[in-house]
Enzyme design. Structure first.
Site, mmCIF file in Angstrom:
data_model
loop_
_atom_site.group_PDB
_atom_site.id
_atom_site.type_symbol
_atom_site.label_atom_id
_atom_site.label_comp_id
_atom_site.label_asym_id
_atom_site.label_seq_id
_atom_site.Cartn_x
_atom_site.Cartn_y
_atom_site.Cartn_z
ATOM 1 N N SER A 183 0.829 -1.208 0.000
ATOM 2 C CA SER A 183 0.000 0.000 0.000
ATOM 3 C C SER A 183 0.860 1.253 0.000
ATOM 4 C CB SER A 183 -0.925 -0.003 1.223
ATOM 5 O OG SER A 183 -1.816 1.093 1.149
ATOM 6 N N LYS A 208 -4.553 -6.953 3.128
ATOM 7 C CA LYS A 208 -4.575 -5.847 2.154
ATOM 8 C C LYS A 208 -5.973 -5.686 1.553
ATOM 9 C CE LYS A 208 -3.146 -2.564 -0.565
ATOM 10 N NZ LYS A 208 -3.702 -2.656 -1.851
ATOM 11 N N HIS A 222 -8.031 -3.900 4.016
ATOM 12 C CA HIS A 222 -7.569 -2.500 3.982
ATOM 13 C C HIS A 222 -8.250 -1.745 2.837
ATOM 14 C CE1 HIS A 222 -4.964 0.409 1.905
ATOM 15 N NE2 HIS A 222 -4.586 0.817 3.107
ATOM 16 N N ASN A 223 -8.321 -2.395 1.693
ATOM 17 C CA ASN A 223 -8.934 -1.726 0.539
ATOM 18 C C ASN A 223 -10.436 -1.537 0.722
ATOM 19 O OD1 ASN A 223 -6.341 -1.959 -0.515
ATOM 20 N ND2 ASN A 223 -7.141 -2.017 -2.590
ATOM 21 N N GLU A 267 -10.667 1.411 2.729
ATOM 22 C CA GLU A 267 -10.355 2.548 1.834
ATOM 23 C C GLU A 267 -11.607 2.974 1.042
ATOM 24 O OE1 GLU A 267 -6.612 2.059 -0.519
ATOM 25 O OE2 GLU A 267 -7.938 2.240 -2.237
HETATM 26 O O1 LIG Z 1 -3.264 0.746 -0.773
HETATM 27 C C1 LIG Z 1 -3.139 1.187 -1.894
HETATM 28 O O2 LIG Z 1 -2.104 1.692 -2.331
HETATM 29 C C2 LIG Z 1 -4.360 1.105 -2.776
HETATM 30 O O3 LIG Z 1 -5.353 0.438 -2.059
HETATM 31 C C3 LIG Z 1 -4.136 0.401 -4.069
HETATM 32 O O4 LIG Z 1 -3.520 -0.820 -3.872
HETATM 33 C C4 LIG Z 1 -5.451 0.198 -4.806
HETATM 34 O O5 LIG Z 1 -5.709 -1.141 -4.950
HETATM 35 C C5 LIG Z 1 -5.477 0.773 -6.155
HETATM 36 O O6 LIG Z 1 -5.115 2.094 -6.035
HETATM 37 C C6 LIG Z 1 -6.841 0.710 -6.876
HETATM 38 O O7 LIG Z 1 -7.875 0.336 -6.112
HETATM 39 P P1 LIG Z 1 -9.361 0.231 -6.671
HETATM 40 O O8 LIG Z 1 -9.288 0.169 -8.172
HETATM 41 O O9 LIG Z 1 -9.921 -1.025 -6.119
HETATM 42 O O10 LIG Z 1 -10.097 1.451 -6.220
#
Ligand SMILES: O=C(O)[C@H](O)[C@@H](O)[C@H](O)[C@H](O)COP(=O)(O)O
Length: 298
Positions: free
Chosen positions: A121, A171, A174-175, A178
């Site tokens: 990340s 991860k 985490h996403n 996010e």
């Molecule tokens: O932690 C990170 O740096 C982000 O989470 C990254 O890994 C992410 O996966 C992409 O930027 C696109 O994510 P999406 O296309 O799923 O929005």
């Protein structure tokens, strides 16, 4: 320590530079020969193929994959493993689905090759100057990689997460978080935008990012975005997604965990891809049928 790298995209190229800065010998390959030449000009050893990459090691091979999740990971692994020997390590540092990782781990284990999964990340800037890394896998392989990974991560931004799959699982969650955080930030600005008040959004993001409960890197990025475009006037509200949100929702369903915010933020991404919806037509038609409420005609 020698470290291989397959995939010199936005993340891979920057991670290669980060490793070179820390004094590691990087052996890199990509299907794009120009990027291989570019990284070679920065001190890496460029390789034209996976065979050449594997052959360039003098000791134990540890090869990081930073290629798009899905079939490409399987294709690279199936070719790469024919050039590796027992004890070597493949590190999948992309956003792979953790169930794929568990399958690949078992398949490689049968050949004596370790698969280590790293959730990476921090975006491209993080890749260049300090990532956040979540590493799962066999103890022996993880211990071999940990000092190198710690050195390319920000302070306290490296974690050994447990058995194989646990890095990618962490991860993925985490996403999901996010997605929810970004959706909430987006909705907050939407309410401001619909209100009768006249806010300077860059200033709002700035004040919220200083001392408030919601100060964060995402808010810092909002300041950057609004400083370039005060009302994001050149951007359409189309929110693509790469799959991690879907997998997080699937995991929530598998484990019967309540995750409504993450689920709704994924649905909002789908909604953003459509100008009109069939469900909208259905609800409009029903309101019209039972109450005679007006519909908006095409
Ligand atoms: O932690 C990170 O740096 C982000 O989470 C990254 O890994 C992410 O996966 C992409 O930027 C696109 O994510 P999406 O296309 O799923 O929005």
């Amino acid at each position: 320590m020698e470290i291989g790298l397959v995939g010199l995209g936005k993340m891979g190229f920057n991670i290669a530079q980060n490793m070179l800065d820390k004094g590691y010998k990087v052996i890199a390959t990509d299907t794009n020969a120009d990027t291989v030449n570019d990284i070679a000009s920065k001190g890496a050893k460029g390789a034209a193929s996976l065979e050449e990459l594997a052959g360039a090691f003098t000791g134990r091979r540890a090869v990081i994959l930073l290629v798009p999740a899905g079939k490409i990971v399987d294709q690279v692994i199936s070719e790469l493993k024919t050039h590796l020997t027992e004890g070597d390590i493949i590190i999948d540092a992309g956003n792979s689905m953790y169930k794929d990782t568990l399958r690949r781990y078992e398949e490689l284990k049968a050949d004596g090759i370790h698969l280590v999964d790293v959730g990476t990340s921090g975006g491209t800037e993080g890749a260049r100057y300090g990532i956040c890394a979540m590493m799962g896998g066999d103890e022996d392989a993880v211990n071999y990689l940990a000092p190198m990974y710690e050195s390319i991560s920000v302070k306290d931004g490296f974690m050994i997460t447990g058995r194989a799959g646990s890095g990618h699982f962490l991860k993925m969650v985490h996403n999901g978080i996010e997605y929810g955080m970004m959706q909430a930030i987006g909705e907050g600005f939407e309410i401001l935008d619909k209100s009768d008040f006249d806010y300077d959004y860059e200033a709002v993001a700035k004040v919220w990012n200083n001392g408030s409960v919601i100060r964060s890197w995402l808010m810092e990025l909002m300041i950057n975005a609004f400083s370039k475009q005060p009302n994001l006037e050149d951007i359409r509200g189309v929110m693509n997604s790469s799959g991690e949100g879907i997998w997080t929702v699937e995991a929530a369903l598998d484990f019967q965990a309540s995750a409504p915010v993450i689920a709704l933020s994924q649905f909002m991404r789908f909604r953003s891809l459509e100008d009109d919806t069939f469900h909208g037509k259905v609800v409009a038609a029903l309101r019209n049928e039972f109450g005679g409420h007006a519909v908006v005609k095409k």
